[in-house]
Design a protein around this motif. Structure first.
Motif, PDB file in Angstrom:
ATOM      1  N   UNK A 166       0.842  -1.253   0.130  1.00 57.84           N
ATOM      2  CA  UNK A 166       0.096  -0.181   0.013  1.00 57.84           C
ATOM      3  C   UNK A 166       0.892   1.346  -0.189  1.00 57.84           C
ATOM      4  N   UNK A 167       1.916   0.917   0.713  1.00 56.27           N
ATOM      5  CA  UNK A 167       2.780   2.400   0.826  1.00 56.27           C
ATOM      6  C   UNK A 167       3.692   2.765  -0.390  1.00 56.27           C
ATOM      7  N   UNK A 168       4.064   1.492  -1.230  1.00 57.47           N
ATOM      8  CA  UNK A 168       4.620   1.703  -2.306  1.00 57.47           C
ATOM      9  C   UNK A 168       3.660   2.343  -3.370  1.00 57.47           C
ATOM     10  N   UNK A 169       2.455   1.804  -3.441  1.00 59.81           N
ATOM     11  CA  UNK A 169       1.510   2.310  -4.387  1.00 59.81           C
ATOM     12  C   UNK A 169       1.018   3.784  -4.190  1.00 59.81           C
ATOM     13  N   UNK A 170       0.858   4.254  -2.859  1.00 57.39           N
ATOM     14  CA  UNK A 170       0.704   5.467  -2.521  1.00 57.39           C
ATOM     15  C   UNK A 170       2.066   6.433  -3.086  1.00 57.39           C
ATOM     16  N   UNK A 171       3.291   5.993  -2.818  1.00 58.06           N
ATOM     17  CA  UNK A 171       4.296   6.683  -3.246  1.00 58.06           C
ATOM     18  C   UNK A 171       4.450   6.902  -4.764  1.00 58.06           C
ATOM     19  N   UNK A 172       4.181   5.730  -5.301  1.00 52.25           N
ATOM     20  CA  UNK A 172       4.106   5.577  -6.999  1.00 52.25           C
ATOM     21  C   UNK A 172       3.007   6.422  -7.401  1.00 52.25           C
ATOM     22  N   UNK A 173       2.028   6.702  -6.722  1.00 44.40           N
ATOM     23  CA  UNK A 173       0.956   7.661  -7.513  1.00 44.40           C
ATOM     24  C   UNK A 173       1.425   9.266  -7.045  1.00 44.40           C
ATOM     25  N   UNK A 174       1.977   9.361  -6.174  1.00 43.20           N
ATOM     26  CA  UNK A 174       2.647  10.723  -5.628  1.00 43.20           C
ATOM     27  C   UNK A 174       3.580  10.924  -6.524  1.00 43.20           C
ATOM     28  N   UNK A 175       4.425  10.146  -6.730  1.00 39.36           N
ATOM     29  CA  UNK A 175       5.512  10.310  -8.058  1.00 39.36           C
ATOM     30  C   UNK A 175       5.111  10.483  -9.123  1.00 39.36           C
ATOM     31  N   UNK A 176       4.043   9.772  -9.748  1.00 35.97           N
ATOM     32  CA  UNK A 176       3.395  10.067 -11.029  1.00 35.97           C
ATOM     33  C   UNK A 176       2.711  11.663 -11.158  1.00 35.97           C
ATOM     34  N   UNK A 177       2.121  11.884  -9.749  1.00 37.57           N
ATOM     35  CA  UNK A 177       1.353  13.089  -9.868  1.00 37.57           C
ATOM     36  C   UNK A 177       2.540  14.398 -10.239  1.00 37.57           C
ATOM     37  N   UNK A 178       3.697  14.289  -9.330  1.00 41.77           N
ATOM     38  CA  UNK A 178       4.431  15.005  -9.493  1.00 41.77           C
ATOM     39  C   UNK A 178       5.069  15.457 -10.702  1.00 41.77           C
ATOM     40  N   UNK A 179       5.500  13.989 -11.349  1.00 43.78           N
ATOM     41  CA  UNK A 179       5.711  14.254 -12.719  1.00 43.78           C
ATOM     42  C   UNK A 179       4.819  14.995 -13.618  1.00 43.78           C
ATOM     43  N   UNK A 180       3.655  14.730 -13.478  1.00 42.87           N
ATOM     44  CA  UNK A 180       2.581  15.438 -14.373  1.00 42.87           C
ATOM     45  C   UNK A 180       2.640  16.742 -14.002  1.00 42.87           C
ATOM     46  N   UNK A 181       2.770  17.144 -12.631  1.00 43.49           N
ATOM     47  CA  UNK A 181       2.725  18.549 -12.583  1.00 43.49           C
ATOM     48  C   UNK A 181       3.899  19.197 -13.015  1.00 43.49           C
ATOM     49  N   UNK A 182       5.105  18.738 -12.953  1.00 40.29           N
ATOM     50  CA  UNK A 182       6.482  19.230 -13.850  1.00 40.29           C
ATOM     51  C   UNK A 182       6.202  19.153 -15.103  1.00 40.29           C
ATOM     52  N   UNK A 183       5.352  18.363 -15.855  1.00 45.39           N
ATOM     53  CA  UNK A 183       5.312  18.425 -17.485  1.00 45.39           C
ATOM     54  C   UNK A 183       4.344  19.798 -17.699  1.00 45.39           C
ATOM     55  N   UNK A 184       3.261  20.008 -16.822  1.00 42.00           N
ATOM     56  CA  UNK A 184       2.451  21.094 -16.808  1.00 42.00           C
ATOM     57  C   UNK A 184       2.863  22.409 -16.368  1.00 42.00           C
ATOM     58  N   UNK A 185       3.974  22.306 -15.733  1.00 38.73           N
ATOM     59  CA  UNK A 185       4.435  23.555 -14.788  1.00 38.73           C
ATOM     60  C   UNK A 185       3.904  24.243 -13.938  1.00 38.73           C
ATOM     61  N   UNK A 186       3.124  23.126 -13.031  1.00 39.23           N
ATOM     62  CA  UNK A 186       2.195  23.578 -12.145  1.00 39.23           C
ATOM     63  C   UNK A 186       3.107  23.723 -10.924  1.00 39.23           C
TER      64      UNK A 186
END
Length: 97
Positions: free
Chosen positions: A77-97
């Motif tokens: 569960x912890x790894x899945x949560x960290x993976x989702x957070x990691x992906x969200x952060x990458x998407x924010x970087x892409x969008x420049x948010x």
């Protein structure tokens, strides 16, 4: 008077901020194609990527993943949560948010 005492509108500004953030997230997802999303997932750290793929893409539940990988359900569960957070952060970087 009861509404004033309860201050029911106390969080209304936060709701508007939340809505704006959700609209921004929708725009990110509209601007990314599946190939780019898969590239982002493939660049995820391997411990996170494996659990993310097994749960989100392949449909395994936490118990099944923990048995197959020899980890606890809590770790899964912890790894899945960290993976989702990691992906969200990458998407924010892409969008420049």
């Amino acid at each position: 008077m009861a509404a004033r005492k309860a201050d029911v509108l106390r969080y209304s500004g936060e709701l508007e901020d939340f809505h704006s953030e959700m609209v921004s997230r929708d725009n990110v997802m509209d601007s990314i194609n599946s190939t780019e999303l898969l590239r982002m997932i493939s660049s995820m750290p391997s411990g996170l990527r494996i659990v993310f793929n097994m749960h989100v893409i392949e449909g395994y539940n936490h118990n099944e993943i923990s048995e197959k990988l020899g980890i606890t359900e809590g770790s899964c569960r912890s790894r899945l949560s960290r993976a989702r957070s990691w992906l969200q952060e990458e998407l924010r970087k892409k969008e420049g948010i």
